[in-house]
Each structure stands twice: as structure tokens, then as C-alpha cells.
Design a protein around this motif. Structure first.
Motif, PDB file in Angstrom:
ATOM      1  N   LEU A  11      36.401  31.953  43.777  1.00  0.00           N
ATOM      2  CA  LEU A  11      36.346  31.433  42.417  1.00  0.00           C
ATOM      3  C   LEU A  11      37.692  31.647  41.736  1.00  0.00           C
ATOM      4  N   TYR A  12      38.226  30.588  41.159  1.00  0.00           N
ATOM      5  CA  TYR A  12      39.442  30.704  40.352  1.00  0.00           C
ATOM      6  C   TYR A  12      39.020  31.044  38.943  1.00  0.00           C
ATOM      7  N   VAL A  13      39.526  32.137  38.440  1.00  0.00           N
ATOM      8  CA  VAL A  13      39.096  32.657  37.137  1.00  0.00           C
ATOM      9  C   VAL A  13      40.294  32.795  36.203  1.00  0.00           C
ATOM     10  N   GLU A  14      40.001  32.853  34.924  1.00  0.00           N
ATOM     11  CA  GLU A  14      41.059  33.029  33.933  1.00  0.00           C
ATOM     12  C   GLU A  14      41.484  34.497  33.825  1.00  0.00           C
ATOM     13  N   ASN A  15      40.525  35.424  34.079  1.00  0.00           N
ATOM     14  CA  ASN A  15      40.823  36.844  33.933  1.00  0.00           C
ATOM     15  C   ASN A  15      40.055  37.626  35.006  1.00  0.00           C
ATOM     16  N   VAL A  16      40.779  38.166  35.967  1.00  0.00           N
ATOM     17  CA  VAL A  16      40.148  38.886  37.083  1.00  0.00           C
ATOM     18  C   VAL A  16      39.369  40.103  36.587  1.00  0.00           C
ATOM     19  N   GLN A  17      39.919  40.867  35.662  1.00  0.00           N
ATOM     20  CA  GLN A  17      39.249  42.078  35.183  1.00  0.00           C
ATOM     21  C   GLN A  17      37.907  41.762  34.518  1.00  0.00           C
ATOM     22  N   SER A  35      44.774  43.237  44.275  1.00  0.00           N
ATOM     23  CA  SER A  35      46.069  43.073  43.616  1.00  0.00           C
ATOM     24  C   SER A  35      45.759  42.798  42.147  1.00  0.00           C
ATOM     25  N   PRO A  36      46.749  42.747  41.287  1.00  0.00           N
ATOM     26  CA  PRO A  36      46.453  42.492  39.875  1.00  0.00           C
ATOM     27  C   PRO A  36      45.758  41.150  39.602  1.00  0.00           C
ATOM     28  N   THR A  37      45.833  40.208  40.539  1.00  0.00           N
ATOM     29  CA  THR A  37      45.245  38.880  40.320  1.00  0.00           C
ATOM     30  C   THR A  37      44.250  38.471  41.403  1.00  0.00           C
ATOM     31  N   PHE A  38      43.748  39.446  42.168  1.00  0.00           N
ATOM     32  CA  PHE A  38      42.896  39.132  43.318  1.00  0.00           C
ATOM     33  C   PHE A  38      41.884  40.247  43.525  1.00  0.00           C
ATOM     34  N   LYS A  48      30.649  37.387  50.353  1.00  0.00           N
ATOM     35  CA  LYS A  48      31.393  37.959  49.241  1.00  0.00           C
ATOM     36  C   LYS A  48      31.919  36.846  48.336  1.00  0.00           C
ATOM     37  N   ILE A  49      32.204  37.235  47.122  1.00  0.00           N
ATOM     38  CA  ILE A  49      32.878  36.365  46.177  1.00  0.00           C
ATOM     39  C   ILE A  49      34.289  36.899  46.048  1.00  0.00           C
ATOM     40  N   THR A  50      35.247  36.035  46.226  1.00  0.00           N
ATOM     41  CA  THR A  50      36.642  36.402  46.036  1.00  0.00           C
ATOM     42  C   THR A  50      37.081  35.810  44.711  1.00  0.00           C
ATOM     43  N   LEU A  51      37.696  36.621  43.882  1.00  0.00           N
ATOM     44  CA  LEU A  51      38.163  36.177  42.572  1.00  0.00           C
ATOM     45  C   LEU A  51      39.679  36.054  42.606  1.00  0.00           C
ATOM     46  N   LYS A  52      40.177  34.879  42.282  1.00  0.00           N
ATOM     47  CA  LYS A  52      41.623  34.660  42.202  1.00  0.00           C
ATOM     48  C   LYS A  52      41.955  34.231  40.779  1.00  0.00           C
ATOM     49  N   GLN A  53      42.886  34.935  40.180  1.00  0.00           N
ATOM     50  CA  GLN A  53      43.296  34.558  38.835  1.00  0.00           C
ATOM     51  C   GLN A  53      44.129  33.289  38.926  1.00  0.00           C
ATOM     52  N   ALA A  54      43.690  32.238  38.244  1.00  0.00           N
ATOM     53  CA  ALA A  54      44.290  30.905  38.374  1.00  0.00           C
ATOM     54  C   ALA A  54      45.779  30.889  38.053  1.00  0.00           C
ATOM     55  N   ASP A  55      46.212  31.630  37.044  1.00  0.00           N
ATOM     56  CA  ASP A  55      47.637  31.604  36.703  1.00  0.00           C
ATOM     57  C   ASP A  55      48.477  32.515  37.597  1.00  0.00           C
ATOM     58  N   GLY A  56      47.831  33.151  38.581  1.00  0.00           N
ATOM     59  CA  GLY A  56      48.544  34.037  39.494  1.00  0.00           C
ATOM     60  C   GLY A  56      48.612  33.511  40.916  1.00  0.00           C
ATOM     61  N   LEU A  57      48.259  32.230  41.136  1.00  0.00           N
ATOM     62  CA  LEU A  57      48.298  31.670  42.486  1.00  0.00           C
ATOM     63  C   LEU A  57      49.725  31.659  42.996  1.00  0.00           C
ATOM     64  N   THR A  58      49.900  32.015  44.261  1.00  0.00           N
ATOM     65  CA  THR A  58      51.246  32.140  44.822  1.00  0.00           C
ATOM     66  C   THR A  58      51.921  30.800  45.071  1.00  0.00           C
ATOM     67  N   VAL A  63      45.271  24.051  39.730  1.00  0.00           N
ATOM     68  CA  VAL A  63      43.949  24.652  39.634  1.00  0.00           C
ATOM     69  C   VAL A  63      43.891  25.560  38.412  1.00  0.00           C
ATOM     70  N   ARG A  64      42.780  25.506  37.709  1.00  0.00           N
ATOM     71  CA  ARG A  64      42.538  26.365  36.563  1.00  0.00           C
ATOM     72  C   ARG A  64      41.218  27.094  36.762  1.00  0.00           C
ATOM     73  N   GLY A  65      40.910  28.011  35.888  1.00  0.00           N
ATOM     74  CA  GLY A  65      39.647  28.723  35.964  1.00  0.00           C
ATOM     75  C   GLY A  65      38.488  27.748  36.041  1.00  0.00           C
ATOM     76  N   GLY A  66      37.507  28.070  36.860  1.00  0.00           N
ATOM     77  CA  GLY A  66      36.353  27.203  37.053  1.00  0.00           C
ATOM     78  C   GLY A  66      36.398  26.439  38.359  1.00  0.00           C
ATOM     79  N   SER A  67      37.527  26.436  39.037  1.00  0.00           N
ATOM     80  CA  SER A  67      37.626  25.784  40.352  1.00  0.00           C
ATOM     81  C   SER A  67      37.126  26.739  41.426  1.00  0.00           C
ATOM     82  N   THR A  68      36.803  26.190  42.602  1.00  0.00           N
ATOM     83  CA  THR A  68      36.274  27.021  43.677  1.00  0.00           C
ATOM     84  C   THR A  68      36.844  26.629  45.025  1.00  0.00           C
TER      85      THR A  68
END
Length: 101
Positions: A11-17, A35-38, A48-58, A63-68
Motif C-alpha cells: 500500500l502506498y500511503v501518505e504517512n507510514v507512521q 526504513s523511515p518510509t517503509f 503481510k501488508i507492506t507500507l511504502k510512503q508515496a513521497d519516499g519512493l526511490t 503514485v500517490r497515497g491510495g495506490s497498491t
């Protein structure tokens, strides 16, 4: 072709925390910040669900929050190619890329 399995929903999210806190409460589990964004939330056996902060993609991405993503393990690139061709024949539209990890 063998039966497909999934091992992760990404899941691409706006805020991982904030997302970690949400899934921790919902699934009563302890997410791991890798990591700070993963982060990873293991909520069921072999799933499992993996959370990736959208603005931290390498790599650059729109992609923005809400994408999968759906993570489907394959043995090799030939199996991946066969799967992709099969889905194309069924008119499955993919808006992202396949990658071997």
C-alpha cells in the motif's frame, strides 16, 4: 502454470507512521519499520501488508497515497513472462510494471 500465491499487498500511503498505528490497532500486531518510509505489517500466516510512503519512493513515480501493488512470487523471469502474457490475453490492464526481486 502452478497456482499463484500472494505474499504481500503493498500500500502506498501518505504517512507510514500513521498507517502503522492504524494497522497495529486493527490487526492487533506489531508492525516493523524497516526504513523511515517503509514498514511491514505481518497480520496472518504467510501474508503481510507492506507500507511504502508515496513521497519516499526511490524511483520517480506519479503514485500517490491510495495506490497498491500485489506481490506475487515467481520462480524465474520465464514464469513472469508467461503470467503477463496470460493476463494480456484476458484483457487485464496493468498500470505499473513487473519486476523480479
Amino acid at each position: 502454470m502452478t497456482m499463484l500465491t500472494s505474499d504481500s499487498i503493498v500500500l502506498y500511503v501518505e504517512n507510514v507512521q500513521l498507517s502503522m498505528a492504524f494497522y497495529q490497532k486493527v490487526f492487533e500486531c506489531e508492525p516493523r519499520l524497516l526504513s523511515p518510509t517503509f514498514a511491514v505489517v505481518e497480520f496472518a500466516e504467510n501474508e503481510k501488508i507492506t507500507l511504502k510512503q508515496a513521497d519516499g519512493l526511490t524511483s520517480s513515480s506519479s503514485v500517490r497515497g491510495g495506490s497498491t501493488e500485489l506481490s506475487i512470487p515467481v520462480i524465474n523471469s520465464a514464469e513472469l513472462d508467461t503470467l503477463f502474457e496470460s493476463w494480456e490475453k484476458q484483457c487485464v490492464t496493468l498500470s505499473t510494471y513487473f519486476s523480479m526481486v
